[in-house]
Write a protein that holds these residues in place. Structure first.
Motif, short mmCIF file in Angstrom:
data_model
loop_
_atom_site.label_atom_id
_atom_site.label_comp_id
_atom_site.label_asym_id
_atom_site.label_seq_id
_atom_site.Cartn_x
_atom_site.Cartn_y
_atom_site.Cartn_z
N ILE A 1 0.86 -1.18 0.00
CA ILE A 1 0.00 0.00 0.00
C ILE A 1 0.90 1.23 0.00
O ILE A 1 1.76 1.39 0.88
N LEU A 2 0.68 2.09 -0.98
CA LEU A 2 1.55 3.25 -1.19
C LEU A 2 0.82 4.54 -0.88
O LEU A 2 0.40 5.27 -1.77
N ASP A 3 0.66 4.82 0.40
CA ASP A 3 0.11 6.11 0.80
C ASP A 3 1.11 7.18 0.37
O ASP A 3 2.27 6.87 0.07
N GLU A 4 0.72 8.42 0.35
CA GLU A 4 1.60 9.50 -0.10
C GLU A 4 2.93 9.48 0.65
O GLU A 4 2.96 9.43 1.88
N GLY A 5 4.02 9.48 -0.10
CA GLY A 5 5.35 9.51 0.50
C GLY A 5 5.93 8.14 0.82
O GLY A 5 7.04 8.05 1.33
N PHE A 6 5.22 7.08 0.51
CA PHE A 6 5.70 5.73 0.79
C PHE A 6 6.15 5.05 -0.50
O PHE A 6 5.55 5.24 -1.56
N ALA A 7 7.21 4.24 -0.41
CA ALA A 7 7.73 3.48 -1.55
C ALA A 7 7.41 2.00 -1.34
O ALA A 7 7.15 1.58 -0.21
N PRO A 8 7.42 1.19 -2.41
CA PRO A 8 7.14 -0.24 -2.26
C PRO A 8 8.05 -0.94 -1.25
O PRO A 8 7.62 -1.87 -0.57
N SER A 9 9.29 -0.48 -1.12
CA SER A 9 10.20 -1.10 -0.16
C SER A 9 9.90 -0.68 1.29
O SER A 9 10.34 -1.34 2.23
N ARG A 10 9.16 0.41 1.47
CA ARG A 10 8.77 0.89 2.80
C ARG A 10 7.31 1.33 2.75
O ARG A 10 7.00 2.51 2.90
N PRO A 11 6.42 0.37 2.52
CA PRO A 11 5.01 0.70 2.30
C PRO A 11 4.28 1.10 3.58
O PRO A 11 4.74 0.82 4.69
N ALA A 12 3.12 1.70 3.38
CA ALA A 12 2.25 2.05 4.51
C ALA A 12 1.56 0.79 5.03
O ALA A 12 1.12 0.75 6.18
N GLY A 13 1.46 -0.24 4.20
CA GLY A 13 0.82 -1.49 4.61
C GLY A 13 1.08 -2.59 3.59
O GLY A 13 1.55 -2.33 2.49
N ILE A 14 0.77 -3.81 4.00
CA ILE A 14 0.88 -4.98 3.12
C ILE A 14 -0.47 -5.69 3.12
O ILE A 14 -1.06 -5.93 4.17
N VAL A 15 -0.93 -6.02 1.93
CA VAL A 15 -2.19 -6.75 1.74
C VAL A 15 -1.88 -7.95 0.86
O VAL A 15 -0.99 -7.90 0.01
N ARG A 16 -2.59 -9.04 1.10
CA ARG A 16 -2.44 -10.20 0.23
C ARG A 16 -3.80 -10.73 -0.17
O ARG A 16 -4.78 -10.58 0.57
N ARG A 17 -3.84 -11.31 -1.36
CA ARG A 17 -5.04 -11.98 -1.85
C ARG A 17 -4.72 -13.45 -1.99
O ARG A 17 -3.81 -13.83 -2.71
N VAL A 18 -5.48 -14.28 -1.26
CA VAL A 18 -5.35 -15.73 -1.35
C VAL A 18 -6.39 -16.18 -2.36
O VAL A 18 -7.59 -16.02 -2.13
N HIS A 19 -5.93 -16.73 -3.47
CA HIS A 19 -6.82 -17.14 -4.56
C HIS A 19 -7.41 -18.51 -4.24
O HIS A 19 -6.99 -19.53 -4.78
N ALA A 20 -8.38 -18.51 -3.34
CA ALA A 20 -9.02 -19.74 -2.87
C ALA A 20 -10.35 -19.95 -3.58
O ALA A 20 -10.91 -19.02 -4.17
#
Length: 87
Positions: free
Chosen positions: A9-28
């Motif tokens: 999650i890339l809130d303003e000022g955040f980079a992929p290496s230091r994101p504001a959050g991490i989300v995952r999708r489990v393809h179940a």
């Protein structure tokens, strides 16, 4: 084992290496499950991806690898146990 896709999650000022959050999708089956890595240091259900798709979130996100997601999570866990020395 179901396929899992990770997102930073890339809130303003955040980079992929230091994101504001991490989300995952489990393809179940029968439908995918979305989870966010929370302040509780665990995966919990989230509606972030669905709400973004519906236009209800301003934060952008990008797909990242499982290894990149784990590196961020490991850093967050270390920061949580290390004392804050004011730096």
């Amino acid at each position: 084992m179901p396929e899992i896709t990770y997102y930073a999650i890339l809130d303003e000022g955040f980079a992929p290496s230091r994101p504001a959050g991490i989300v995952r999708r489990v393809h179940a089956t029968p439908r995918p499950t979305d989870e966010a890595f929370t302040r509780n240091m665990q995966w919990e259900p989230t509606e972030f991806l669905v709400l973004h798709w519906l236009g209800h979130n301003d934060e952008d996100y990008v797909e990242i690898t499982a290894q990149q997601a784990q590196e961020v999570i490991d850093r967050w866990k270390r920061q949580r146990v290390e004392p804050n020395d004011g730096r």
